[in-house]
Design a protein around this motif. Structure first.
Motif, PDB file in Angstrom:
ATOM      1  N   TYR A  40       0.821  -1.208   0.000  1.00 42.78           N
ATOM      2  CA  TYR A  40       0.000   0.000   0.000  1.00 42.78           C
ATOM      3  C   TYR A  40       0.857   1.261   0.000  1.00 42.78           C
ATOM      4  O   TYR A  40       0.494   2.267  -0.624  1.00 42.78           O
ATOM      5  CB  TYR A  40      -0.974  -0.007   1.176  1.00 42.78           C
ATOM      6  N   ILE A  41       1.993   1.218   0.674  1.00 45.58           N
ATOM      7  CA  ILE A  41       2.901   2.370   0.654  1.00 45.58           C
ATOM      8  C   ILE A  41       3.404   2.608  -0.766  1.00 45.58           C
ATOM      9  O   ILE A  41       3.427   3.747  -1.246  1.00 45.58           O
ATOM     10  CB  ILE A  41       4.062   2.164   1.646  1.00 45.58           C
ATOM     11  N   TRP A  42       3.807   1.538  -1.451  1.00 43.95           N
ATOM     12  CA  TRP A  42       4.267   1.681  -2.831  1.00 43.95           C
ATOM     13  C   TRP A  42       3.142   2.153  -3.749  1.00 43.95           C
ATOM     14  O   TRP A  42       3.384   2.929  -4.687  1.00 43.95           O
ATOM     15  CB  TRP A  42       4.871   0.375  -3.344  1.00 43.95           C
ATOM     16  N   THR A  43       1.909   1.703  -3.487  1.00 44.80           N
ATOM     17  CA  THR A  43       0.772   2.154  -4.284  1.00 44.80           C
ATOM     18  C   THR A  43       0.528   3.639  -4.070  1.00 44.80           C
ATOM     19  O   THR A  43       0.296   4.388  -5.034  1.00 44.80           O
ATOM     20  CB  THR A  43      -0.496   1.349  -3.935  1.00 44.80           C
ATOM     21  N   LEU A  44       0.575   4.097  -2.823  1.00 45.93           N
ATOM     22  CA  LEU A  44       0.394   5.519  -2.546  1.00 45.93           C
ATOM     23  C   LEU A  44       1.534   6.346  -3.140  1.00 45.93           C
ATOM     24  O   LEU A  44       1.307   7.445  -3.656  1.00 45.93           O
ATOM     25  CB  LEU A  44       0.280   5.759  -1.043  1.00 45.93           C
ATOM     26  N   LEU A  45       2.747   5.811  -3.103  1.00 39.46           N
ATOM     27  CA  LEU A  45       3.874   6.502  -3.733  1.00 39.46           C
ATOM     28  C   LEU A  45       3.669   6.598  -5.249  1.00 39.46           C
ATOM     29  O   LEU A  45       3.981   7.621  -5.870  1.00 39.46           O
ATOM     30  CB  LEU A  45       5.183   5.787  -3.393  1.00 39.46           C
ATOM     31  N   HIS A  46       3.131   5.533  -5.835  1.00 37.68           N
ATOM     32  CA  HIS A  46       2.790   5.560  -7.261  1.00 37.68           C
ATOM     33  C   HIS A  46       1.778   6.665  -7.554  1.00 37.68           C
ATOM     34  O   HIS A  46       1.944   7.433  -8.506  1.00 37.68           O
ATOM     35  CB  HIS A  46       2.237   4.204  -7.706  1.00 37.68           C
ATOM     36  N   LEU A  47       0.722   6.746  -6.744  1.00 39.74           N
ATOM     37  CA  LEU A  47      -0.306   7.765  -6.965  1.00 39.74           C
ATOM     38  C   LEU A  47       0.276   9.171  -6.831  1.00 39.74           C
ATOM     39  O   LEU A  47      -0.068  10.066  -7.616  1.00 39.74           O
ATOM     40  CB  LEU A  47      -1.464   7.565  -5.988  1.00 39.74           C
ATOM     41  N   ILE A  94       6.580  -2.410  -8.221  1.00 37.06           N
ATOM     42  CA  ILE A  94       7.049  -2.882  -6.918  1.00 37.06           C
ATOM     43  C   ILE A  94       5.861  -3.215  -6.020  1.00 37.06           C
ATOM     44  O   ILE A  94       5.868  -4.225  -5.313  1.00 37.06           O
ATOM     45  CB  ILE A  94       7.980  -1.843  -6.261  1.00 37.06           C
ATOM     46  N   ALA A  95       4.814  -2.378  -6.070  1.00 37.43           N
ATOM     47  CA  ALA A  95       3.605  -2.651  -5.276  1.00 37.43           C
ATOM     48  C   ALA A  95       2.967  -3.965  -5.721  1.00 37.43           C
ATOM     49  O   ALA A  95       2.547  -4.776  -4.882  1.00 37.43           O
ATOM     50  CB  ALA A  95       2.610  -1.507  -5.410  1.00 37.43           C
ATOM     51  N   LEU A  96       2.902  -4.206  -7.022  1.00 41.66           N
ATOM     52  CA  LEU A  96       2.309  -5.448  -7.517  1.00 41.66           C
ATOM     53  C   LEU A  96       3.115  -6.661  -7.072  1.00 41.66           C
ATOM     54  O   LEU A  96       2.544  -7.679  -6.671  1.00 41.66           O
ATOM     55  CB  LEU A  96       2.195  -5.411  -9.044  1.00 41.66           C
ATOM     56  N   PHE A  97       4.445  -6.561  -7.132  1.00 38.41           N
ATOM     57  CA  PHE A  97       5.279  -7.655  -6.634  1.00 38.41           C
ATOM     58  C   PHE A  97       5.052  -7.872  -5.148  1.00 38.41           C
ATOM     59  O   PHE A  97       4.992  -9.008  -4.671  1.00 38.41           O
ATOM     60  CB  PHE A  97       6.766  -7.385  -6.898  1.00 38.41           C
ATOM     61  N   ARG A 103       0.370 -12.668  -1.184  1.00 39.67           N
ATOM     62  CA  ARG A 103      -0.668 -13.682  -1.482  1.00 39.67           C
ATOM     63  C   ARG A 103      -0.082 -15.077  -1.529  1.00 39.67           C
ATOM     64  O   ARG A 103      -0.701 -16.008  -1.061  1.00 39.67           O
ATOM     65  CB  ARG A 103      -1.335 -13.353  -2.818  1.00 39.67           C
ATOM     66  N   LYS A 104       1.106 -15.200  -2.111  1.00 37.93           N
ATOM     67  CA  LYS A 104       1.721 -16.520  -2.159  1.00 37.93           C
ATOM     68  C   LYS A 104       2.047 -17.028  -0.761  1.00 37.93           C
ATOM     69  O   LYS A 104       1.833 -18.182  -0.450  1.00 37.93           O
ATOM     70  CB  LYS A 104       3.007 -16.470  -3.001  1.00 37.93           C
ATOM     71  N   SER A 105       2.570 -16.145   0.082  1.00 38.07           N
ATOM     72  CA  SER A 105       2.899 -16.580   1.446  1.00 38.07           C
ATOM     73  C   SER A 105       1.633 -16.826   2.252  1.00 38.07           C
ATOM     74  O   SER A 105       1.616 -17.676   3.127  1.00 38.07           O
ATOM     75  CB  SER A 105       3.786 -15.551   2.135  1.00 38.07           C
ATOM     76  N   GLY A 106       0.560 -16.111   1.936  1.00 39.75           N
ATOM     77  CA  GLY A 106      -0.710 -16.328   2.621  1.00 39.75           C
ATOM     78  C   GLY A 106      -1.352 -17.652   2.265  1.00 39.75           C
ATOM     79  O   GLY A 106      -1.991 -18.306   3.074  1.00 39.75           O
TER      80      GLY A 106
END
Length: 109
Positions: A40-47, A94-97, A103-106
């Motif tokens: 979410y931090i990377w997503t907000l940085l993207h925005l 980076i946010a997508l990764f 999700r994989k670890s979950g």
């Protein structure tokens, strides 16, 4: 580049509304799913960086094309806007990764 009167205001208003909704949804999802803060931090940085790129691009649209150095200034500003846009896309990747990793670890648990 000359535009009809009011078009710049519509562009700014429309972008602001859409970006505001996107920001609110992102923050709400972050509050709901606190397990992946980095995504979410990377997503907000993207925005944020994407908004800066759009701001710079809109400055180019509103630039005085009668200025003696207009082509050089416009080209430079488009280049800067493109670099900031590329940085925003890097933040999104980076946010997508980050989301993909969580999700994989979950699923493994």
């Amino acid at each position: 580049m000359p535009l009809e009167e009011g078009v710049m205001g519509l562009l700014i208003g429309g972008f602001t509304i859409v970006m505001g909704i996107t920001l609110v949804v992102t923050v709400m999802l972050w509050i709901k799913n606190k397990n992946n803060s980095s995504g979410y931090i990377w997503t907000l940085l993207h925005l944020l960086t994407f908004s800066i790129a759009i701001y710079l691009a809109l400055k180019v649209i509103g630039f005085d094309y009668n200025h003696p150095m207009a082509p050089e200034n416009i080209s430079f500003q488009i280049g800067i806007s493109g670099l900031v846009w590329a940085l925003s896309m890097l933040c999104l990747v980076i946010a997508l990764f980050s989301f993909s990793k969580s999700r994989k670890s979950g699923r493994a648990n």
